[in-house]
Write an enzyme that holds these catalytic residues in place. Structure first.
Site, PDB file in Angstrom:
ATOM      1  N   HIS A   1       1.582   4.191  -2.923  1.00  0.00           N
ATOM      2  CA  HIS A   1       1.526   5.647  -2.748  1.00  0.00           C
ATOM      3  C   HIS A   1       2.691   6.314  -3.469  1.00  0.00           C
ATOM      4  CE1 HIS A   1      -1.832   6.692  -0.258  1.00  0.00           C
ATOM      5  NE2 HIS A   1      -1.476   5.931   0.759  1.00  0.00           N
TER       6      HIS A   1
ATOM      7  N   HIS B   1       0.841  -1.200   0.000  1.00  0.00           N
ATOM      8  CA  HIS B   1       0.000   0.000   0.000  1.00  0.00           C
ATOM      9  C   HIS B   1       0.876   1.250   0.000  1.00  0.00           C
ATOM     10  CE1 HIS B   1      -3.410   2.582   1.462  1.00  0.00           C
ATOM     11  NE2 HIS B   1      -2.404   3.230   2.050  1.00  0.00           N
ATOM     12  N   GLU B   2       1.892   1.276   0.854  1.00  0.00           N
ATOM     13  CA  GLU B   2       2.771   2.442   0.941  1.00  0.00           C
ATOM     14  C   GLU B   2       3.624   2.594  -0.319  1.00  0.00           C
ATOM     15  OE1 GLU B   2       2.136   4.480   3.122  1.00  0.00           O
ATOM     16  OE2 GLU B   2       0.995   3.227   4.504  1.00  0.00           O
TER      17      GLU B   2
ATOM     18  N   GLU C   1      -6.232   6.990  -1.028  1.00  0.00           N
ATOM     19  CA  GLU C   1      -6.170   5.789  -0.192  1.00  0.00           C
ATOM     20  C   GLU C   1      -6.795   4.598  -0.908  1.00  0.00           C
ATOM     21  OE1 GLU C   1      -4.518   5.257   2.639  1.00  0.00           O
ATOM     22  OE2 GLU C   1      -3.776   7.294   2.283  1.00  0.00           O
TER      23      GLU C   1
END
Length: 290
Positions: A147, A143-144, A221
């Site tokens: 980003h 997930h990071e 997100e």
């Protein structure tokens, strides 16, 4: 240290902005003839974007200092070796340079920050590492990394710069109109009414602008969750990680890192939240096509 960094950042913003404004000749926007909208717009543009970009370029340094994160240069144990190699694998899959990997003491959370895709920072808390399985932690790391690959830090900075510009510009336009309406001096170049109105308008417009920034943050997100699914090749790890986070006491990040975290514990009204509710994120993943 945090106070010193805050003061130095603000000093740098004022110094750079003053130099740029002097070069552009935009320091004086109230004239005897009224507002010089071109000069005012340049003033707002420079101040609006200068702070955002300085914050972006200092983001890694401030993040590491404010969380007291330990950057892994040479893994010292099995957990650090696994963490480092997992981020390395995910970064290669996402097509970005290897980010710095850090661990900080705290309750379950994680964040990514940095000005450039190929030199970013991914940090996880000890609480996250201890409270989740390796597969769930990997989903959070993905997930990071998503980003970073999506360029979210830069787009957030650009959006913040735009809304800052309009807040500064509109507040001064309203301040000038109000000052002219209450001032008896037709040649007034900004009295008490002007400055008071500007302060009030900057606060009010700033609150409204934060709704726009928070909306964008929630959208990103969902994109990062989808990016985690793409990097992992399946949706279940991210769903399980979110379910786990929903049952854990998510640690609060410093104010400047809240929007960068995997999970937000903010109790603000929904419009001001930087993260969507976990149940909605899970629902979006369940309805996604892998």
């Amino acid at each position: 240290m945090r106070v010193i960094l805050f003061l130095l950042t603000n000093l740098a913003v004022m110094l750079v902005a003053s130099i740029v404004l002097s070069l552009l000749g935009a320091g004086r926007y109230i004239t005897a003839q009224g507002l010089d909208y071109y000069s005012l717009f340049l003033f707002a543009l420079v101040f609006g974007f200068t702070g955002s970009f300085i914050s972006l370029f200092l983001s890694k340094t401030l993040a590491k200092r404010s969380t007291r994160a330990h950057v892994i240069t040479t893994p010292a144990n099995e957990t650090e070796r696994w963490l480092f190699s997992t981020v390395e694998k995910l970064a290669a899959a996402a097509g970005i340079g290897m980010p710095e990997v850090a661990v900080y003491e705290g309750e379950p959370n994680a964040f990514a920050t940095g000005a450039f895709k190929n030199s970013a920072l991914v940090a996880v808390s000890t609480g996250l590492l201890q409270g989740m399985t390796h597969e769930e932690v990997e989903a959070v790391l993905a997930h990071e990394v998503a980003h970073i690959a999506n360029g979210d830090m830069v787009t957030m900075t650009l959006l913040q710069g735009v809304v800052n510009t309009f807040v500064i510009f509109l507040a001064r336009v309203v301040g000038f109109v109000v000052d002219k309406a209450i001032s008896r001096d037709s040649d007034s170049k900004g009295g008490a009414g002007y400055y008071i109105t500007v302060i009030i308008c900057e606060i009010a417009f700033g609150v409204l602008a934060s709704i726009i920034v928070a909306w964008f943050s929630r959208r990103r997100e969902y994109r990062a969750d989808a990016g985690s699914v793409k990097l992992m090749g399946r949706r279940q790890p991210m769903i399980h990680a979110l379910q786990r986070l929903g049952g854990l006491d998510s640690g609060e990040l410093p104010k400047n890192l809240v929007s960068a975290g995997i999970n937000s514990s903010s109790n603000f009204l929904a419009l001001f939240r930087t993260h969507p509710p976990i149940e909605k994120r899970i629902e979006a993943l369940q309805n996604s096509v892998v």
